[in-house]
Scaffold this active site. Structure first.
Site, PDB file in Angstrom:
ATOM      1  N   ASP A  19      44.565  30.398  41.783  1.00  0.00           N
ATOM      2  CA  ASP A  19      45.084  29.188  41.771  1.00  0.00           C
ATOM      3  C   ASP A  19      44.843  28.502  42.993  1.00  0.00           C
ATOM      4  O   ASP A  19      44.325  29.046  44.182  1.00  0.00           O
ATOM      5  CB  ASP A  19      46.766  29.026  41.607  1.00  0.00           C
ATOM      6  CG  ASP A  19      47.685  29.619  42.287  1.00  0.00           C
ATOM      7  OD1 ASP A  19      47.535  29.335  43.594  1.00  0.00           O
ATOM      8  OD2 ASP A  19      48.612  30.469  41.947  1.00  0.00           O
ATOM      9  N   HIS A  67      40.275  37.246  45.113  1.00  0.00           N
ATOM     10  CA  HIS A  67      39.983  37.580  43.794  1.00  0.00           C
ATOM     11  C   HIS A  67      39.276  36.326  42.968  1.00  0.00           C
ATOM     12  O   HIS A  67      39.372  36.229  41.930  1.00  0.00           O
ATOM     13  CB  HIS A  67      41.249  38.165  42.959  1.00  0.00           C
ATOM     14  CG  HIS A  67      41.671  39.567  43.068  1.00  0.00           C
ATOM     15  ND1 HIS A  67      42.749  39.951  42.873  1.00  0.00           N
ATOM     16  CD2 HIS A  67      41.054  40.668  43.856  1.00  0.00           C
ATOM     17  CE1 HIS A  67      43.116  41.094  43.170  1.00  0.00           C
ATOM     18  NE2 HIS A  67      41.948  41.683  44.008  1.00  0.00           N
ATOM     19  N   CYS A  87      24.247  25.038  34.743  1.00  0.00           N
ATOM     20  CA  CYS A  87      24.742  25.261  36.498  1.00  0.00           C
ATOM     21  C   CYS A  87      24.047  24.197  36.896  1.00  0.00           C
ATOM     22  O   CYS A  87      22.908  23.781  36.435  1.00  0.00           O
ATOM     23  CB  CYS A  87      23.938  26.806  36.863  1.00  0.00           C
ATOM     24  SG  CYS A  87      23.652  26.812  38.515  1.00  0.00           S
ATOM     25  N   THR A 145      53.712  40.301  45.307  1.00  0.00           N
ATOM     26  CA  THR A 145      52.503  41.180  44.342  1.00  0.00           C
ATOM     27  C   THR A 145      53.067  42.492  44.004  1.00  0.00           C
ATOM     28  O   THR A 145      53.894  43.144  44.830  1.00  0.00           O
ATOM     29  CB  THR A 145      51.372  41.093  45.228  1.00  0.00           C
ATOM     30  OG1 THR A 145      50.454  41.859  44.701  1.00  0.00           O
ATOM     31  CG2 THR A 145      51.608  41.887  46.650  1.00  0.00           C
TER      32      THR A 145
END
Ligand code: BJW
Length: 252
Positions: free
Chosen positions: A109, A124, A155, A195
């Site tokens: 996010d 990530h 693309c 986490t």
């Protein structure tokens, strides 16, 4: 500030007369109070979807529409959430702390950026980035990757209809690992926020930092899988723990 910094300095082999350098790792728990589902909690993303279907390259190869739909929905949901007190507190730390600070997030996010953090390393990947499987270039992306009728957008760089979410799935190499390991081996304090410690290599960062002489602190709702590796652990909601810790670090 001096008291808190001395506390961390005591443990650190790197401590001299400079402000301790800090590496912060965040995970899904920091965004939970903003309304973004975590992965492994009851009702979390992995109860709604099988990991092997949506978070592995093999799952994407098998059923691209399912995976693109999963990420399109999560990207669209960002418009309805706001950063919380924990994101804002880390932005305040970046603005007011005089030492080196590296903010690494496993989250895809954009709440750290919208909360005001100037530099965020997304190990990530990011929901708002597209990776072209033809030309391997990245483009900023805020639209669906699955259009009406199942069409795939082109693309913006090579025009191939080969975009995938620019996120790191299981079996793929997380981003900027060299930079992260360099910072871990040189930091005085490693702080892990929200986490579960279930996913490597991020789950191993605490041992990496501790092995290099850093103080280590966990801020999480509950003890994580790796909680015992941390010299100090505080448990509760990030919206409370993070502003409190930042206040201690800044002496206010
Ligand atoms: C709150 C809260 C509140 C709730 N306040 N807290 C070594 C040993 C074993 C296996 C491996 C290993 N090394 C590699 C592997 C394989 C694999 C792996 O780890 N598998 C595990 C299942 C064991 N790892 C990989 O494949 C990685 N690649 C890799 O290792 O490459 C080779 C390599 C070698 C050497 C060096 C470097 C690399 C890639 C992993 C990719 C993970 N991808 C995902 C999806 C990303 C895209 C997407 O978002 O969809 O990343 S999976 C998912 O898990 C996502 C997350 O970033 C990641 C971690 O989840 P996170 O953030 O911890 O969330 P949760 O839900 O698990 O936990 C939330 C926590 O918050 C909980 O503790 C709550 O209590 C807490 N919480 N509310 C504070 N209000």
């Amino acid at each position: 500030m001096a008291c808190q910094l001395e506390q961390y300095g005591k443990h650190s082999g790197h401590m001299t007369n400079h402000s301790p350098s800090i590496v912060i790792l965040t995970g899904a728990g920091i965004s939970a109070e903003s309304g973004i589902d975590t992965f492994r909690s009851a009702g979390g993303l992995w109860e709604q979807h099988k990991v092997e279907d949506v978070a592995k390259p093999e799952g994407f190869a098998r059923d691209p529409e399912l995976v693109l739909g999963f990420y399109d929905a999560r990207r669209a949901a960002l418009a309805g959430v706001e950063p919380n007190a924990a994101h804002h507190a880390l932005a305040r730390l970046a603005a007011e702390y005089s030492g080196e600070l590296l903010l690494v997030t496993q989250n895809v996010d954009d709440l750290h950026e919208r909360g005001g953090s100037p530099q965020v390393l997304h190990m990530h990947g990011e929901l708002k980035s597209a990776l072209c499987q033809s030309c391997e270039m990245r483009s900023a992306w805020d639209a669906p990757m699955l259009e009406a009728g199942g069409r795939r957008p082109k693309c913006p760089i090579c025009a191939a209809p080969s975009l995938r979410p620019d996120v790191v799935w299981f079996g793929e190499m997380p981003y900027q690992m060299e930079r992260i390991y360099a910072a871990l081996s040189a930091c005085d304090l490693f702080v892990s926020i929200g986490t579960s410690g279930a996913v490597y290599p991020a789950a191993g960062f605490v041992q990496e930092a501790r092995g290099a002489g850093a103080a280590t602190l966990e801020l999480n709702l509950e003890p994580s899988e790796g909680s015992h590796h941390f010299a100090e652990a505080r448990h509760g909601p990030a919206s409370q723990l993070v502003p409190q810790w930042v206040g201690e670090m800044l002496g206010a």
